[in-house]
Design an enzyme around this catalytic site. Sequence first.
Site, PDB file in Angstrom:
ATOM      1  N   ASP A   1      22.146  36.410  44.164  1.00 41.26           N
ATOM      2  CA  ASP A   1      20.974  36.029  43.366  1.00 41.26           C
ATOM      3  C   ASP A   1      19.755  35.998  44.292  1.00 41.26           C
ATOM      4  OD1 ASP A   1      20.734  34.194  40.462  1.00 41.26           O
ATOM      5  OD2 ASP A   1      19.028  34.316  41.852  1.00 41.26           O
ATOM      6  N   ILE A   2      18.671  36.589  43.841  1.00 42.12           N
ATOM      7  CA  ILE A   2      17.459  36.702  44.665  1.00 42.12           C
ATOM      8  C   ILE A   2      16.728  35.348  44.792  1.00 42.12           C
ATOM      9  CG2 ILE A   2      15.708  37.284  42.933  1.00 42.12           C
ATOM     10  CD1 ILE A   2      14.970  39.697  44.591  1.00 42.12           C
TER      11      ILE A   2
ATOM     12  N   HIS B   1      26.269  37.885  32.945  1.00 44.31           N
ATOM     13  CA  HIS B   1      26.572  37.569  34.337  1.00 44.31           C
ATOM     14  C   HIS B   1      27.180  36.188  34.436  1.00 44.31           C
ATOM     15  CE1 HIS B   1      22.349  36.683  33.413  1.00 44.31           C
ATOM     16  NE2 HIS B   1      22.461  35.619  34.184  1.00 44.31           N
ATOM     17  N   MET B   2      28.075  36.048  35.416  1.00 42.99           N
ATOM     18  CA  MET B   2      28.578  34.726  35.789  1.00 42.99           C
ATOM     19  C   MET B   2      27.950  34.378  37.116  1.00 42.99           C
ATOM     20  SD  MET B   2      32.613  34.305  35.009  1.00 42.99           S
ATOM     21  CE  MET B   2      33.227  34.600  33.350  1.00 42.99           C
ATOM     22  N   HIS B   3      27.408  33.177  37.194  1.00 42.34           N
ATOM     23  CA  HIS B   3      26.889  32.653  38.455  1.00 42.34           C
ATOM     24  C   HIS B   3      28.060  31.993  39.185  1.00 42.34           C
ATOM     25  CE1 HIS B   3      22.522  32.518  37.093  1.00 42.34           C
ATOM     26  NE2 HIS B   3      23.126  32.534  35.917  1.00 42.34           N
TER      27      HIS B   3
HETATM   28  P1  5GP Z   1      20.262  33.531  33.770  1.00 39.79           P
HETATM   29  O1  5GP Z   1      19.372  32.360  33.494  1.00 39.79           O
HETATM   30  O2  5GP Z   1      19.907  34.727  32.911  1.00 39.79           O
HETATM   31  O3  5GP Z   1      21.718  33.146  33.648  1.00 39.79           O
HETATM   32  O4  5GP Z   1      20.063  33.888  35.280  1.00 39.79           O
HETATM   33  C1  5GP Z   1      19.397  35.011  35.754  1.00 39.79           C
HETATM   34  C2  5GP Z   1      19.493  34.946  37.273  1.00 39.79           C
HETATM   35  O5  5GP Z   1      19.052  36.182  37.782  1.00 39.79           O
HETATM   36  C3  5GP Z   1      18.648  33.863  37.911  1.00 39.79           C
HETATM   37  O6  5GP Z   1      19.484  33.028  38.701  1.00 39.79           O
HETATM   38  C4  5GP Z   1      17.631  34.623  38.764  1.00 39.79           C
HETATM   39  O7  5GP Z   1      17.345  33.978  39.978  1.00 39.79           O
HETATM   40  C5  5GP Z   1      18.334  35.955  38.974  1.00 39.79           C
HETATM   41  N1  5GP Z   1      17.457  37.106  39.123  1.00 39.79           N
HETATM   42  C6  5GP Z   1      16.349  37.406  38.403  1.00 39.79           C
HETATM   43  N2  5GP Z   1      15.824  38.587  38.790  1.00 39.79           N
HETATM   44  C7  5GP Z   1      16.623  39.055  39.780  1.00 39.79           C
HETATM   45  C8  5GP Z   1      16.593  40.252  40.577  1.00 39.79           C
HETATM   46  O8  5GP Z   1      15.735  41.114  40.449  1.00 39.79           O
HETATM   47  N3  5GP Z   1      17.586  40.384  41.503  1.00 39.79           N
HETATM   48  C9  5GP Z   1      18.575  39.438  41.664  1.00 39.79           C
HETATM   49  N4  5GP Z   1      19.488  39.684  42.599  1.00 39.79           N
HETATM   50  N5  5GP Z   1      18.616  38.302  40.933  1.00 39.79           N
HETATM   51  C10 5GP Z   1      17.654  38.111  39.998  1.00 39.79           C
END
Ligand code: 5GP
Length: 141
Positions: A34-35, A103-105
Amino acid sequence: MTAYDPNNIFAKILRGELPCHKVYEDEHVFAFLDIMPRVTGHTLVIPKAPSRNILDIAPDDFAHVARGAKTIALAAMKAFNADGISVHQFSEAAGGQVVFHLHMHVLPRHDGVAMLPAASRKEDDKVLQENAAKLIAALKS
Ligand code: 5GP
């Protein structure tokens, strides 16, 4: 149900159109850092099958992502000397989802260390590179 958008950020990463710090890939899943990590080693595991979230993914594809998350979790425990793991999956905006490719974190946790709020700080590229290398080494061991 909103249709899957093939131009979402993670679909572009999967197609190699945008860069990422990849740590793992197999026939069904792809994993990268995650970035804006909420903890050190925060990793995202995504299916190669185009799926918006838990509501439209085929059960078998979801199972592949779960297997990938377990693989990453075990490696992250070693790589970051973690005390535990949190796994998060958010579906639709109301569920906290921001990027609409499932996605899974996988979040390595340490006793007494709180997670940062979501998307609060973009990590240095060099740090992400080092953490990806640690995870890749642990995946190989
Ligand atoms: P969500 O809230 O959709 O479950 O999480 C999206 C995740 O994607 C967030 O933790 C955010 O930091 C990450 N993210 C957003 N844009 C990018 C990107 O361009 N590259 C990467 N590696 N992670 C991203």
